[in-house]
Design a protein around this motif. Structure first.
Motif, mmCIF file in Angstrom:
data_model
loop_
_atom_site.group_PDB
_atom_site.id
_atom_site.type_symbol
_atom_site.label_atom_id
_atom_site.label_comp_id
_atom_site.label_asym_id
_atom_site.label_seq_id
_atom_site.Cartn_x
_atom_site.Cartn_y
_atom_site.Cartn_z
ATOM 1 N N LEU A 76 10.442 0.539 -11.314
ATOM 2 C CA LEU A 76 10.956 1.114 -10.020
ATOM 3 C C LEU A 76 9.233 1.348 -8.778
ATOM 4 O O LEU A 76 8.166 1.220 -9.521
ATOM 5 N N ARG A 77 10.080 0.761 -7.638
ATOM 6 C CA ARG A 77 9.151 0.741 -6.570
ATOM 7 C C ARG A 77 9.399 2.161 -6.223
ATOM 8 O O ARG A 77 9.978 2.656 -5.268
ATOM 9 N N LEU A 78 8.016 2.486 -5.684
ATOM 10 C CA LEU A 78 8.734 3.343 -4.132
ATOM 11 C C LEU A 78 7.655 2.808 -3.431
ATOM 12 O O LEU A 78 6.180 4.038 -3.236
ATOM 13 N N GLN A 79 8.056 2.261 -2.929
ATOM 14 C CA GLN A 79 7.339 1.596 -1.518
ATOM 15 C C GLN A 79 7.599 1.753 0.117
ATOM 16 O O GLN A 79 6.882 1.906 1.211
ATOM 17 N N HIS A 91 0.823 -1.466 -0.207
ATOM 18 C CA HIS A 91 0.159 0.099 -0.178
ATOM 19 C C HIS A 91 0.818 1.141 -0.293
ATOM 20 O O HIS A 91 1.176 2.719 -0.367
ATOM 21 N N GLY A 92 1.704 1.279 0.735
ATOM 22 C CA GLY A 92 2.926 2.224 0.146
ATOM 23 C C GLY A 92 2.951 3.634 -0.893
ATOM 24 O O GLY A 92 3.307 4.244 -0.979
ATOM 25 N N GLN A 93 2.823 2.129 -2.100
ATOM 26 C CA GLN A 93 3.154 3.053 -3.013
ATOM 27 C C GLN A 93 2.072 3.934 -3.476
ATOM 28 O O GLN A 93 1.903 4.347 -4.416
ATOM 29 N N MET A 94 0.912 3.182 -3.462
ATOM 30 C CA MET A 94 -0.237 4.247 -3.358
ATOM 31 C C MET A 94 0.105 6.110 -2.210
ATOM 32 O O MET A 94 -0.759 6.640 -3.271
ATOM 33 N N VAL A 139 11.338 -1.461 2.665
ATOM 34 C CA VAL A 139 12.703 -0.683 2.008
ATOM 35 C C VAL A 139 13.158 -1.441 1.179
ATOM 36 O O VAL A 139 14.417 -1.646 0.505
ATOM 37 N N GLN A 140 13.416 -2.766 1.568
ATOM 38 C CA GLN A 140 14.617 -4.186 0.984
ATOM 39 C C GLN A 140 14.257 -4.168 -0.497
ATOM 40 O O GLN A 140 14.426 -5.650 -1.149
ATOM 41 N N HIS A 141 11.703 -3.953 -0.615
ATOM 42 C CA HIS A 141 11.809 -4.310 -1.534
ATOM 43 C C HIS A 141 11.375 -3.681 -2.952
ATOM 44 O O HIS A 141 10.154 -3.460 -2.987
ATOM 45 N N SER A 142 11.872 -2.482 -2.810
ATOM 46 C CA SER A 142 11.727 -1.009 -2.737
ATOM 47 C C SER A 142 12.806 -0.408 -3.632
ATOM 48 O O SER A 142 13.968 -0.730 -3.158
ATOM 49 N N GLU A 143 13.077 0.513 -4.573
ATOM 50 C CA GLU A 143 14.243 1.183 -5.143
ATOM 51 C C GLU A 143 14.213 2.725 -4.704
ATOM 52 O O GLU A 143 15.136 3.116 -4.600
ATOM 53 N N LEU A 144 12.841 2.937 -4.142
ATOM 54 C CA LEU A 144 13.180 4.217 -3.703
ATOM 55 C C LEU A 144 12.716 4.744 -2.612
ATOM 56 O O LEU A 144 11.524 3.770 -2.158
ATOM 57 N N MET A 145 12.687 5.570 -2.078
ATOM 58 C CA MET A 145 11.934 5.952 -0.605
ATOM 59 C C MET A 145 11.839 7.161 -0.350
ATOM 60 O O MET A 145 12.331 8.308 -0.977
ATOM 61 N N ILE A 146 10.747 7.884 0.426
ATOM 62 C CA ILE A 146 10.112 8.975 0.710
ATOM 63 C C ILE A 146 10.900 9.345 2.132
ATOM 64 O O ILE A 146 11.175 8.759 3.232
ATOM 65 N N LEU A 147 11.877 9.971 2.155
ATOM 66 C CA LEU A 147 13.066 10.278 3.394
ATOM 67 C C LEU A 147 12.417 12.137 4.088
ATOM 68 O O LEU A 147 12.780 13.015 2.913
ATOM 69 N N LEU A 148 12.074 11.835 4.921
ATOM 70 C CA LEU A 148 11.747 12.554 6.036
ATOM 71 C C LEU A 148 13.582 13.639 6.672
ATOM 72 O O LEU A 148 13.878 13.047 7.734
#
Ligand code: FAD
Length: 384
Positions: A114-117, A84-87, A156-165
């Protein structure tokens, strides 16, 4: 009225979920494995890019439709928490990213390349008090250097991208504590090669989540989303969508528990009669049904307002609160209806029971929703 709508989406998601039945989810749960095949299938079918506009390769649907997708996954016995994170993570990029960033990433996210999860907000020493987070991103020429620690960094281990604050201006130097934080779109593989380390957290549910340590991780300056210092505002902007989507998952869980409880109560014979003939067994199921249905009304209201671009903070928070409560109560009723067999993994009730419990804590704990309502809707004095 709305409950019966979106039949096409419901049927398509149900058809996809048929290949991922209880035994699939139980096996993943037992092995603590990421449901990779499921996430791949749901991505390939385009459901995870429901909210990405068509011009960037997505389906261009509204939050209401997206919420139906997640509801159906959970209603079919699955666990949307794996994807759901990607949504909702992608909403930050959609609303605040530059045209260049959107063109670069969104089509690849939509296609599944790419995944943004993943989203790194929570920190171990500050918890819910987000504005005191300590992770710093310091600008050095055309890069930012990130140092700090996150906790509960999921998928994060199944994603290529992350949003970081992260903070870009120390707390002591800003006028308001909500200022001075920025949001970055981080390439996880480069970060892992350049000083990011992960330590998985084994937890109550099959949820890939980690402690993360940033040790002089350099990220390109173009990773910044929107304006420097405005990150907290961008984060808040995305929360209504997140709340409404999670509410829909809880509604899916709630109906799943009620279906299971009802079927079992009809079949299980004790004292020469189905246990469901006893009002002591019927009434809690009926009560749960009422609560899930009522919570669902608030979920539709929140989604409708969001899609009409009207303020929906109160409704999205209330939907999440009511739905998480209703699904947890339905989980208890379902387990009780199954008696001892509720504890047997084979029936799969205990897995869903654990999974739905999470939603009263994350994302966002129940108290924080109550606090939002008290302060922003009822006008009570600010508590913190
Ligand atoms: C499985 C899982 C996955 C997660 N995934 C992510 C993720 O991907 N990214 C991410 O950033 N975070 C993630 N989280 C973190 C999650 O959002 C937080 O756990 C949650 O917001 C609660 O914060 P905390 O655990 O720090 O609790 P704390 O802030 O330590 O609070 C503990 C308890 O005290 C209550 N409390 C605290 N202050 C107050 C107050 N002033 N008034 C009333 N009650 C209060 C809280 O409601 C809570 O019940 C995840 C958590 C879990 C368990």
């Amino acid at each position: 009225m709305l409950q019966n709508s979106f039949q096409e989406i419901r049927e398509a998601v149900r058809a996809l979920c048929r290949a991922f039945d209880s035994s699939y989810w139980q096996k993943a749960d037992e092995e603590r494995a990421y449901p990779e095949e499921f996430v791949r299938a749901v991505t390939k079918a385009g459901w995870l890019s429901a909210l990405i506009p068509q011009e960037y390769g997505g389906a261009g649907l509204g939050l209401t439709e997206a919420s139906v997708v997640l509801e159906e996954i959970n209603r079919c016995g699955g666990n949307s928490g794996a994807c759901h994170g990607q949504m909702y993570n992608m909403g930050t990029l959609l609303r605040h990213g530059s045209e260049e960033q959107k063109r670069k990433y969104l089509p690849k996210i939509a296609s599944g390349e790419l995944r943004l999860q993943a989203m790194g907000v929570t920190e171990p020493s500050t918890g819910t008090d987000t504005t005191r987070l300590k992770t710093m991103a310091v600008r050095k020429g055309n890069r930012y250097v990130v140092n700090g620690q996150k906790v509960w960094l999921s998928r994060v281990q199944h994603s290529e991208l992350m949003i970081l604050l992260a903070r870009t201006t120390p707390l002591a130097e800003v006028k308001r504590k909500s200022e001075g934080m920025s949001i970055f779109l981080v390439d996880i593989r480069s970060a892992l090669a350049g000083g990011l380390t992960l330590r998985p957290i084994r937890n109550m549910v099959n949820h890939e989540t980690n402690e993360a340590f940033f040790d002089n991780v350099e990220i390109p300056a173009e990773s910044l989303i929107g304006e420097e210092g405005q990150g907290f505002k961008y984060l808040l902007d995305g929360l209504n969508a997140e709340r409404a989507l999670i509410a829909a998952e809880c509604i899916g869980d709630g109906y799943w528990f009620i279906d299971r409880a009802t079927s079992y109560a009809k079949e299980r014979i004790v004292f020469d009669r189905p246990i469901g003939q006893n009002q002591g067994v019927q009434f809690p199921i009926a009560e749960s049904y009422i609560e899930v249905e009522a919570a669902n009304l608030m979920r539709w209201k929140a989604c409708e307002l969001f899609d009409r671009q009207q303020p929906c903070g109160a409704e999205a928070n209330m939907a999440k609160y009511l739905a998480a409560k209703a699904s947890w109560e339905a989980a208890n009723v379902c387990l009780q209806t199954h008696g001892g067999f509720g504890f047997a993994s084979e029936y799969d009730v205990e897995r869903k029971f654990r999974e739905t419990r999470l939603y009263q804590v994350a994302p966002i704990s129940t108290n924080l929703i109550l606090s939002y309502l008290a302060e922003h809707v009822l006008g009570l004095p600010r508590s913190f």
